[in-house]
Motif scaffolding. Sequence first.
Motif, PDB file in Angstrom:
ATOM      1  N   PHE A  56       0.852  -1.188   0.000  1.00  0.00           N
ATOM      2  CA  PHE A  56       0.000   0.000   0.000  1.00  0.00           C
ATOM      3  C   PHE A  56       0.891   1.242   0.000  1.00  0.00           C
ATOM      4  CE2 PHE A  56       0.307  -1.708   4.353  1.00  0.00           C
ATOM      5  CZ  PHE A  56       1.000  -0.690   4.983  1.00  0.00           C
ATOM      6  N   ASP A  57       0.372   2.352  -0.530  1.00  0.00           N
ATOM      7  CA  ASP A  57       1.049   3.644  -0.410  1.00  0.00           C
ATOM      8  C   ASP A  57       0.797   4.154   1.002  1.00  0.00           C
ATOM      9  OD1 ASP A  57       1.810   3.629  -3.105  1.00  0.00           O
ATOM     10  OD2 ASP A  57       0.099   4.841  -3.735  1.00  0.00           O
ATOM     11  N   GLU A  58       1.821   4.769   1.608  1.00  0.00           N
ATOM     12  CA  GLU A  58       1.653   5.319   2.953  1.00  0.00           C
ATOM     13  C   GLU A  58       2.074   6.778   2.973  1.00  0.00           C
ATOM     14  OE1 GLU A  58       2.396   4.390   7.666  1.00  0.00           O
ATOM     15  OE2 GLU A  58       3.265   3.061   6.179  1.00  0.00           O
ATOM     16  N   TYR A  59       1.183   7.600   3.494  1.00  0.00           N
ATOM     17  CA  TYR A  59       1.432   9.033   3.662  1.00  0.00           C
ATOM     18  C   TYR A  59       1.612   9.285   5.155  1.00  0.00           C
ATOM     19  CZ  TYR A  59      -0.646   9.338  -0.999  1.00  0.00           C
ATOM     20  OH  TYR A  59      -0.935   9.173  -2.333  1.00  0.00           O
ATOM     21  N   THR A  60       2.661   9.994   5.539  1.00  0.00           N
ATOM     22  CA  THR A  60       2.921  10.291   6.944  1.00  0.00           C
ATOM     23  C   THR A  60       3.073  11.788   7.123  1.00  0.00           C
ATOM     24  OG1 THR A  60       4.067   8.176   7.228  1.00  0.00           O
ATOM     25  CG2 THR A  60       4.477   9.860   8.889  1.00  0.00           C
ATOM     26  N   TYR A  61       2.387  12.337   8.136  1.00  0.00           N
ATOM     27  CA  TYR A  61       2.496  13.747   8.500  1.00  0.00           C
ATOM     28  C   TYR A  61       2.945  13.820   9.953  1.00  0.00           C
ATOM     29  CZ  TYR A  61       1.284  18.482   9.828  1.00  0.00           C
ATOM     30  OH  TYR A  61       1.338  19.754  10.306  1.00  0.00           O
ATOM     31  N   ILE A  62       4.066  14.499  10.207  1.00  0.00           N
ATOM     32  CA  ILE A  62       4.617  14.598  11.551  1.00  0.00           C
ATOM     33  C   ILE A  62       3.955  15.767  12.288  1.00  0.00           C
ATOM     34  CG2 ILE A  62       6.718  14.800  12.951  1.00  0.00           C
ATOM     35  CD1 ILE A  62       6.690  12.329  11.058  1.00  0.00           C
ATOM     36  N   ILE A  63       3.350  15.481  13.428  1.00  0.00           N
ATOM     37  CA  ILE A  63       2.704  16.507  14.250  1.00  0.00           C
ATOM     38  C   ILE A  63       3.709  17.118  15.219  1.00  0.00           C
ATOM     39  CG2 ILE A  63       0.909  16.934  15.985  1.00  0.00           C
ATOM     40  CD1 ILE A  63      -0.625  14.577  14.617  1.00  0.00           C
ATOM     41  N   LYS A  64       4.452  16.253  15.935  1.00  0.00           N
ATOM     42  CA  LYS A  64       5.494  16.760  16.831  1.00  0.00           C
ATOM     43  C   LYS A  64       6.613  15.732  16.949  1.00  0.00           C
ATOM     44  CE  LYS A  64       4.231  15.362  21.455  1.00  0.00           C
ATOM     45  NZ  LYS A  64       3.766  15.674  22.779  1.00  0.00           N
ATOM     46  N   GLY A  65       7.802  16.224  17.284  1.00  0.00           N
ATOM     47  CA  GLY A  65       8.961  15.345  17.376  1.00  0.00           C
ATOM     48  C   GLY A  65       9.571  15.102  16.006  1.00  0.00           C
ATOM     49  N   ARG A  66      10.353  14.025  15.931  1.00  0.00           N
ATOM     50  CA  ARG A  66      11.008  13.634  14.674  1.00  0.00           C
ATOM     51  C   ARG A  66      10.856  12.132  14.469  1.00  0.00           C
ATOM     52  NH1 ARG A  66      16.980  15.473  15.482  1.00  0.00           N
ATOM     53  NH2 ARG A  66      16.444  14.969  17.627  1.00  0.00           N
ATOM     54  N   LYS A  67      10.913  11.732  13.205  1.00  0.00           N
ATOM     55  CA  LYS A  67      10.815  10.318  12.845  1.00  0.00           C
ATOM     56  C   LYS A  67      11.854  10.030  11.781  1.00  0.00           C
ATOM     57  CE  LYS A  67       7.518   6.835  11.254  1.00  0.00           C
ATOM     58  NZ  LYS A  67       6.197   6.588  10.728  1.00  0.00           N
ATOM     59  N   GLN A  68      12.488   8.881  11.897  1.00  0.00           N
ATOM     60  CA  GLN A  68      13.514   8.478  10.927  1.00  0.00           C
ATOM     61  C   GLN A  68      12.943   7.398  10.005  1.00  0.00           C
ATOM     62  OE1 GLN A  68      17.764   7.989  11.996  1.00  0.00           O
ATOM     63  NE2 GLN A  68      17.425   5.842  11.494  1.00  0.00           N
ATOM     64  N   PHE A  69      13.235   7.552   8.719  1.00  0.00           N
ATOM     65  CA  PHE A  69      12.821   6.615   7.683  1.00  0.00           C
ATOM     66  C   PHE A  69      14.078   6.067   7.018  1.00  0.00           C
ATOM     67  CE2 PHE A  69       9.737   9.906   8.239  1.00  0.00           C
ATOM     68  CZ  PHE A  69       8.485   9.331   8.065  1.00  0.00           C
ATOM     69  N   ASN A  70      14.225   4.746   6.991  1.00  0.00           N
ATOM     70  CA  ASN A  70      15.299   4.114   6.229  1.00  0.00           C
ATOM     71  C   ASN A  70      14.621   3.531   4.992  1.00  0.00           C
ATOM     72  OD1 ASN A  70      17.209   2.427   5.078  1.00  0.00           O
ATOM     73  ND2 ASN A  70      18.017   1.743   7.042  1.00  0.00           N
ATOM     74  N   ILE A  71      14.727   4.261   3.871  1.00  0.00           N
ATOM     75  CA  ILE A  71      14.037   3.891   2.648  1.00  0.00           C
ATOM     76  C   ILE A  71      15.056   3.293   1.682  1.00  0.00           C
ATOM     77  CG2 ILE A  71      12.587   4.697   0.743  1.00  0.00           C
ATOM     78  CD1 ILE A  71      11.861   7.107   2.592  1.00  0.00           C
ATOM     79  N   GLU A  72      15.044   1.956   1.626  1.00  0.00           N
ATOM     80  CA  GLU A  72      15.970   1.222   0.759  1.00  0.00           C
ATOM     81  C   GLU A  72      17.401   1.702   0.944  1.00  0.00           C
ATOM     82  OE1 GLU A  72      14.073   1.392  -3.136  1.00  0.00           O
ATOM     83  OE2 GLU A  72      12.710  -0.207  -2.537  1.00  0.00           O
ATOM     84  N   GLY A  73      17.787   1.928   2.221  1.00  0.00           N
ATOM     85  CA  GLY A  73      19.161   2.305   2.552  1.00  0.00           C
ATOM     86  C   GLY A  73      19.407   3.804   2.668  1.00  0.00           C
TER      87      GLY A  73
END
Length: 122
Positions: A56-73
């Motif tokens: 599935f396609d995933e859309y993410t919106y950050i409200i507060k803080g930080r998030k790390q994404f490891n996308i195919e390296g």
Amino acid sequence: MSKKYVVQKTPFRVPAPEGKLIEEHFGNVSDGNTHISIARMIAPPGWSEPFQTPTFDEYTYIIKGRKQFNIEGEIIILGAGESIKIEKNTRIQYSNPFKEECEYLSVCLPAFSPESVNREKF
């Protein structure tokens, strides 16, 4: 006459490991909707998931803080007010290696399901 809207006041709390909060407002788990899922999530400091390759396609919106994404390296870090779309069939790992919690919204098309996320073993 039937109503043409649905108000969600009690989202379904999805059991999640490592202290992550998942509140699905609409989707497969909460109301059987397979077209879209919308969830509010809180990832505690130090949280991470195994790699996955969702269908599935995933859309993410950050409200507060930080998030790390490891996308195919490739490592991408997003903060409050930023968003990203991850296309289906992309290998990705989500994490919060930071000292503050991360609150975000996730929208999946079609809806998230445990079978369609294709998580790898840690």
